[in-house]
Design a protein around this motif. Structure first.
Motif, PDB file in Angstrom:
ATOM      1  N   ASP A  27     -28.426  26.653  31.841  1.00  0.00           N
ATOM      2  CA  ASP A  27     -29.502  27.348  31.573  1.00  0.00           C
ATOM      3  C   ASP A  27     -30.421  25.969  31.590  1.00  0.00           C
ATOM      4  N   ILE A  28     -31.334  25.689  32.626  1.00  0.00           N
ATOM      5  CA  ILE A  28     -31.813  24.136  32.917  1.00  0.00           C
ATOM      6  C   ILE A  28     -33.302  24.430  32.444  1.00  0.00           C
ATOM      7  N   GLY A  29     -33.811  25.715  31.793  1.00  0.00           N
ATOM      8  CA  GLY A  29     -35.107  25.702  31.500  1.00  0.00           C
ATOM      9  C   GLY A  29     -36.145  25.504  32.502  1.00  0.00           C
ATOM     10  N   ILE A  30     -37.081  24.810  32.522  1.00  0.00           N
ATOM     11  CA  ILE A  30     -38.411  24.848  33.296  1.00  0.00           C
ATOM     12  C   ILE A  30     -38.055  23.454  34.173  1.00  0.00           C
ATOM     13  N   LEU A  39      -6.710  22.440  45.799  1.00  0.00           N
ATOM     14  CA  LEU A  39      -7.633  22.314  44.735  1.00  0.00           C
ATOM     15  C   LEU A  39      -8.459  23.474  44.572  1.00  0.00           C
ATOM     16  N   GLU A  40      -8.732  23.846  43.175  1.00  0.00           N
ATOM     17  CA  GLU A  40      -9.489  24.872  42.873  1.00  0.00           C
ATOM     18  C   GLU A  40     -10.806  24.650  43.077  1.00  0.00           C
ATOM     19  N   THR A  41     -11.609  25.613  43.818  1.00  0.00           N
ATOM     20  CA  THR A  41     -13.068  25.280  43.698  1.00  0.00           C
ATOM     21  C   THR A  41     -13.763  25.874  42.633  1.00  0.00           C
ATOM     22  N   ASP A  42     -14.778  25.225  42.266  1.00  0.00           N
ATOM     23  CA  ASP A  42     -15.961  25.700  41.295  1.00  0.00           C
ATOM     24  C   ASP A  42     -16.742  26.797  41.389  1.00  0.00           C
ATOM     25  N   ASN A  43     -17.161  27.525  40.670  1.00  0.00           N
ATOM     26  CA  ASN A  43     -18.179  28.151  40.687  1.00  0.00           C
ATOM     27  C   ASN A  43     -19.505  27.741  39.634  1.00  0.00           C
ATOM     28  N   HIS A  44     -20.642  28.006  39.778  1.00  0.00           N
ATOM     29  CA  HIS A  44     -21.785  27.733  39.021  1.00  0.00           C
ATOM     30  C   HIS A  44     -22.905  28.773  39.101  1.00  0.00           C
ATOM     31  N   PHE A  45     -23.368  28.954  37.860  1.00  0.00           N
ATOM     32  CA  PHE A  45     -24.654  30.032  37.884  1.00  0.00           C
ATOM     33  C   PHE A  45     -25.742  29.353  37.035  1.00  0.00           C
ATOM     34  N   LEU A  46     -26.761  29.062  37.575  1.00  0.00           N
ATOM     35  CA  LEU A  46     -27.972  28.427  37.028  1.00  0.00           C
ATOM     36  C   LEU A  46     -29.043  29.424  36.669  1.00  0.00           C
ATOM     37  N   PHE A  47     -29.619  29.259  35.400  1.00  0.00           N
ATOM     38  CA  PHE A  47     -30.946  30.207  35.096  1.00  0.00           C
ATOM     39  C   PHE A  47     -31.951  29.068  34.972  1.00  0.00           C
ATOM     40  N   VAL A  48     -33.193  29.161  35.607  1.00  0.00           N
ATOM     41  CA  VAL A  48     -34.019  28.189  35.632  1.00  0.00           C
ATOM     42  C   VAL A  48     -35.600  28.953  35.827  1.00  0.00           C
ATOM     43  N   ILE A  93     -41.299  35.179  52.582  1.00  0.00           N
ATOM     44  CA  ILE A  93     -41.954  34.357  51.624  1.00  0.00           C
ATOM     45  C   ILE A  93     -41.883  35.173  49.897  1.00  0.00           C
ATOM     46  N   THR A  94     -41.658  34.280  49.172  1.00  0.00           N
ATOM     47  CA  THR A  94     -41.850  34.871  47.808  1.00  0.00           C
ATOM     48  C   THR A  94     -42.687  33.897  46.781  1.00  0.00           C
ATOM     49  N   TYR A  95     -42.969  34.208  45.533  1.00  0.00           N
ATOM     50  CA  TYR A  95     -43.449  33.051  44.574  1.00  0.00           C
ATOM     51  C   TYR A  95     -42.486  33.119  43.205  1.00  0.00           C
ATOM     52  N   HIS A  96     -42.462  31.876  42.965  1.00  0.00           N
ATOM     53  CA  HIS A  96     -41.732  31.691  41.486  1.00  0.00           C
ATOM     54  C   HIS A  96     -42.836  31.224  40.732  1.00  0.00           C
ATOM     55  N   GLY A  97     -42.546  31.498  39.265  1.00  0.00           N
ATOM     56  CA  GLY A  97     -43.363  30.920  38.294  1.00  0.00           C
ATOM     57  C   GLY A  97     -43.126  31.312  36.783  1.00  0.00           C
ATOM     58  N   PRO A  98     -43.744  30.685  35.820  1.00  0.00           N
ATOM     59  CA  PRO A  98     -43.789  30.930  34.548  1.00  0.00           C
ATOM     60  C   PRO A  98     -43.506  32.645  34.219  1.00  0.00           C
ATOM     61  N   GLY A  99     -42.515  33.019  33.304  1.00  0.00           N
ATOM     62  CA  GLY A  99     -42.341  34.305  32.971  1.00  0.00           C
ATOM     63  C   GLY A  99     -41.304  35.067  34.041  1.00  0.00           C
ATOM     64  N   GLN A 100     -40.772  34.291  34.877  1.00  0.00           N
ATOM     65  CA  GLN A 100     -39.961  34.803  35.774  1.00  0.00           C
ATOM     66  C   GLN A 100     -38.524  34.275  35.523  1.00  0.00           C
ATOM     67  N   ILE A 101     -37.580  35.181  35.621  1.00  0.00           N
ATOM     68  CA  ILE A 101     -36.202  34.469  35.214  1.00  0.00           C
ATOM     69  C   ILE A 101     -35.556  34.358  36.822  1.00  0.00           C
ATOM     70  N   VAL A 102     -35.215  33.252  37.065  1.00  0.00           N
ATOM     71  CA  VAL A 102     -34.382  32.841  38.218  1.00  0.00           C
ATOM     72  C   VAL A 102     -32.925  32.666  38.008  1.00  0.00           C
ATOM     73  N   GLY A 103     -32.254  33.379  39.031  1.00  0.00           N
ATOM     74  CA  GLY A 103     -30.766  32.979  38.838  1.00  0.00           C
ATOM     75  C   GLY A 103     -30.251  32.594  40.344  1.00  0.00           C
ATOM     76  N   TYR A 104     -29.553  31.252  40.248  1.00  0.00           N
ATOM     77  CA  TYR A 104     -28.902  30.971  41.186  1.00  0.00           C
ATOM     78  C   TYR A 104     -27.663  30.966  41.149  1.00  0.00           C
ATOM     79  N   PRO A 105     -26.663  31.742  41.517  1.00  0.00           N
ATOM     80  CA  PRO A 105     -25.387  31.996  41.464  1.00  0.00           C
ATOM     81  C   PRO A 105     -24.485  31.013  42.510  1.00  0.00           C
ATOM     82  N   ILE A 106     -23.983  29.744  42.457  1.00  0.00           N
ATOM     83  CA  ILE A 106     -23.154  28.826  43.612  1.00  0.00           C
ATOM     84  C   ILE A 106     -22.025  29.355  43.376  1.00  0.00           C
ATOM     85  N   LEU A 107     -21.319  30.238  44.191  1.00  0.00           N
ATOM     86  CA  LEU A 107     -20.078  30.870  44.060  1.00  0.00           C
ATOM     87  C   LEU A 107     -19.187  30.529  45.382  1.00  0.00           C
TER      88      LEU A 107
END
Length: 232
Positions: A9-12, A43-52, A92-106
């Protein structure tokens, strides 16, 4: 198959800086897969999930139409917003404060190799999460994301989605409006779809603020069940 997902969870954080970070994680997984293929390295591959949460920004997918941004560069600056053309699908889309953005890098080779199923699972995560708040949300035929009152004049989108995938590795993801300032959506034709409204969870619940940490916990719970994954 590695079903562990490294959660951050990388915050703002600025959109471009986050995009660069996603690209770095994405490339590292691809490099591992290429090494495995060329050298049978095993080799094992990683998976990531970012909240921002991003400062005000508009992003345009590779298949999008820039005319769906209704602001000039000067007007963008006045609103304290930025604009980027990026390498995900969608318009097109908008991102901003008060929005939960999730980026799964799987690495979907760790889960299932089906992009259509992947998108449907992302939608289902949000549908199940919002169901816990008493909302009946659903998919809209031919349109990605999560909606309310589909098929009526009151149809409105609460969660946008757009992903990129290469060699079954994903990036980008979803943007759920929780406590978002919906006025910023007036400056675009969201996802290039005319005549459809946008909403947020606090607006639907008719309350001032929804606990975003609670939402994140519910998202992770449903994600782990659907993907049979463990967050670490």
């Amino acid at each position: 198959m590695n079903k562990r997902i490294q959660l951050q969870d990388i915050g703002i954080k600025d959109f471009k800086a986050t995009w660069d970070y996603q690209e770095m994680l994405f490339k590292a997984i691809l490099d591992t897969k290429i090494k495995n293929r060329r050298e049978d390295a095993g080799l094992e591959t990683d998976n990531h999930f970012l909240f921002v949460e991003h400062p005000h920004v508009y992003t345009l997918g590779k298949s999008g139409d820039e005319s769906n941004l209704l602001l000039s560069k000067a007007q963008l600056a006045e609103k304290g917003a930025t604009f980027y053309k990026i390498n995900r699908g969608g318009d097109i889309t908008y991102h901003g404060p008060g929005q939960i953005v999730g980026y799964p890098i799987l690495d979907l080779d760790n889960f299932f190799t089906d992009i259509h199923k992947y998108l449907r699972f992302l939608e289902e995560v949000i549908i199940l999460t919002l169901k816990e708040y008493g909302l009946k949300t659903e998919r809209s035929p031919g349109e990605t994301g999560v909606w309310l009152d589909v098929g009526t004049p009151f149809a409105r989108k609460i969660c946008a989605m757009g992903v990129r995938a290469s060699r079954w590795v994903t990036m980008h993801g979803f943007a759920l409006n929780v406590n978002a300032d919906l006025g910023y959506f007036d400056n675009i034709i969201p996802c290039g779809i005319k005549g459809k409204a946008v909403t947020s969870l606090n607006n639907e619940l008719e309350i001032k603020h929804v606990d975003e940490s609670e939402i994140k916990a519910k998202i992770l719970k449903h994600f782990s069940v659907l993907f049979k994954a463990d967050f670490v």
